[in-house]
Write a protein that holds these residues in place. Structure first.
Motif, PDB file in Angstrom:
ATOM      1  N   GLU A   1       0.830  -1.209   0.000  1.00 55.74           N
ATOM      2  CA  GLU A   1       0.000   0.000   0.000  1.00 55.74           C
ATOM      3  C   GLU A   1       0.859   1.253   0.000  1.00 55.74           C
ATOM      4  N   ARG A   2       1.949   1.233   0.776  1.00 53.72           N
ATOM      5  CA  ARG A   2       2.843   2.402   0.768  1.00 53.72           C
ATOM      6  C   ARG A   2       3.444   2.626  -0.614  1.00 53.72           C
TER       7      ARG A   2
ATOM      8  N   PRO B   1       0.564   6.178  -2.291  1.00 50.37           N
ATOM      9  CA  PRO B   1       1.336   7.058  -1.414  1.00 50.37           C
ATOM     10  C   PRO B   1       0.533   8.278  -0.961  1.00 50.37           C
ATOM     11  N   THR B   2       1.089   8.993  -0.002  1.00 47.53           N
ATOM     12  CA  THR B   2       0.533  10.276   0.410  1.00 47.53           C
ATOM     13  C   THR B   2       0.859  11.319  -0.651  1.00 47.53           C
ATOM     14  N   PRO B   3      -0.131  12.072  -1.143  1.00 50.33           N
ATOM     15  CA  PRO B   3       0.155  13.113  -2.135  1.00 50.33           C
ATOM     16  C   PRO B   3       1.243  14.062  -1.653  1.00 50.33           C
ATOM     17  N   LEU B   4       2.134  14.432  -2.565  1.00 45.67           N
ATOM     18  CA  LEU B   4       3.260  15.305  -2.228  1.00 45.67           C
ATOM     19  C   LEU B   4       2.939  16.716  -2.703  1.00 45.67           C
TER      20      LEU B   4
ATOM     21  N   CYS C   1      -8.722  10.222  -2.267  1.00 46.79           N
ATOM     22  CA  CYS C   1      -8.291   8.967  -2.873  1.00 46.79           C
ATOM     23  C   CYS C   1      -9.173   7.826  -2.407  1.00 46.79           C
TER      24      CYS C   1
ATOM     25  N   ASP D   1      -0.816   8.475  -7.786  1.00 50.99           N
ATOM     26  CA  ASP D   1       0.138   9.377  -7.142  1.00 50.99           C
ATOM     27  C   ASP D   1      -0.212  10.803  -7.525  1.00 50.99           C
TER      28      ASP D   1
ATOM     29  N   GLN E   1     -14.173  13.346  -0.464  1.00 54.19           N
ATOM     30  CA  GLN E   1     -13.893  11.981  -0.019  1.00 54.19           C
ATOM     31  C   GLN E   1     -15.158  11.144   0.050  1.00 54.19           C
TER      32      GLN E   1
END
Length: 404
Positions: A161-162, A166-169, A179, A196, A362
């Motif tokens: 999952e990571r 990922p967490t949006p940058l 997401c 991403d 969301q």
């Protein structure tokens, strides 16, 4: 296989343990039968004369416990015993040794047997207790192994999952991001869908949603590699077709089979406004405003890896109003089959999204996924008979905050 099966009289069939005795000496076999009759163990007894016959009886599901003579003609040495114990797998094993062979019994336990007994030194109650405890220890060991495997799968899911999700940058961009992801079946490992979002130094925001063909850990690993590769290439300044050509080279180098391919859609929100879309064999996108949801399908090139080295992927500006949110998704969102056999399809999906009104980002994403997979049967579309999807689903929602 010569089999003599005897049951302890007066025992209830439903709870009876199944014991297979592997013993080539009829006198010793009769001794074990008498021990079973003298004890209080609720069990049936099947007698075989060789390790090969015992292996077959276990394979046919005839045993909860195997009582095994260590001196069978076709079971010579502790090495052969260790291999035999691996083959019988889930069945508990109690070995029988001679009076002068206790060391062999201990070695058998070290090799994987649950316990050992010495011929001529066993009473009925002791025999019954040993067999009962051997079965319980085997079951406890299997439960512990299953728990360890479940924990390992959970850890693998977290690692995948990571890599895939990922967490949006984002630093300064006024972009709201929501997401959503669902695996193809409850509890499954993540599939090859990925997404991403990244803001580059020039203030532009770039997003991708992709889907690796197939299901399983190899596809998930390839998806994670493509996602990391995409982020790295974007940060290095690659854009459009140039980025996809390099991403295809990565896919060709990392895929396990020559048939593997990936589809994806990329979006860029320039800092000054506007929206561009690049598609590689991927579905179109939804544009959502307070008034309606519309499907947009800009010109596209082939999926990555489908025709290696010859693809071209046009980067196209999209007629995008400032108040519209962008919804990117994988095909699992609309490949759901209805009760009549036809697909949910992009047009029905667009209509479904259009019914969700002014839901927050969301909640919109989660509800759209749930409805497309018939998880909210109270909705009119659910009552129409939507069946569950057999594919993974990834959804990415982006909207300029100033226009929310």
């Amino acid at each position: 296989m010569t089999v003599v099966q005897r049951r302890v009289a007066g025992q209830a069939q439903a709870t009876r343990l199944r014991i297979v005795l592997a013993e080539d000496d009829p006198a010793d076999a009769l001794l074990v039968e008498e021990l079973l009759a003298d004890g209080d163990l609720d069990a049936s007894l099947t007698w075989v004369r060789s390790a090969a016959d015992a292996r077959r009886a276990v394979a046919e599901g005839a045993a909860d416990c195997l009582v095994l003579d260590l001196h069978l003609p076709d079971l010579a040495g502790i090495g052969a015993l260790a291999e035999f114990l691996r083959e019988v797998g889930v069945t508990a094993v109690v070995v029988m040794t001679g009076l002068d062979d206790r060391a062999a019994g201990l070695a058998a336990v070290q090799a994987g047997a649950q316990d050992y007994l010495v011929k001529g030194k066993v009473e009925g109650e002791w025999f019954a207790r040993t067999v009962r405890y051997a079965v319980q220890r085997k079951q406890a060991g299997q439960a512990a192994a299953a728990l360890a495997a479940a924990r390992w799968r959970a850890q693998e899911n977290a690692r995948l999952e990571r890599g895939l999700l990922p967490t949006p940058l984002l630093r300064d961009a006024d972009i709201e991001v929501a997401c959503g992801y669902r695996p193809s079946r409850a509890g499954a490992l993540l599939g090859g869908d990925f997404y991403d979002v990244i803001e580059t130094a020039d203030g532009d925001v770039h997003a991708v949603v992709g889907d690796v063909s197939g299901h399983g850990p190899d596809e998930a690993a390839l998806g994670a590699g493509l996602r990391v590769g995409w982020r790295t290439l974007v940060m290095a300044g690659h854009r459009g077709a140039d980025l996809l050509r390099k991403l295809e080279q990565l896919l060709l180098a990392e895929r396990r089979t020559p048939e593997a391919f990936a589809t994806l859609v990329m979006a860029t929100f320039p800092r000054g406004g506007g929206l561009t879309i690049t598609r590689a064999g991927h579905p179109g996108v939804l544009l959502r405003s307070e008034r309606r949801v519309r499907l947009v399908e800009p010109e596209h090139g082939p999926a990555l890896g489908l025709v290696p080295g010859v693809g071209d992927w046009p980067q196209r500006p999209v007629d995008h109003r400032p108040e519209e949110a962008l919804v990117m998704f994988t095909d699992g969102l609309y490949e759901t089959r209805l009760t009549g056999g036809e697909r949910l399809g992009e047009q029905r999906l667009t209509h479904l999204a259009d019914t969700l009104g002014g839901l927050p980002a969301q909640e919109f994403v989660d509800t759209l996924i749930d409805l497309s997979r018939a998880e909210q049967a109270a909705h009119p579309e659910g009552r129409a008979g939507v069946l569950g999807s057999g594919d993974d689903v990834a959804v990415l929602y982006l909207q300029r905050k100033a226009d929310v």
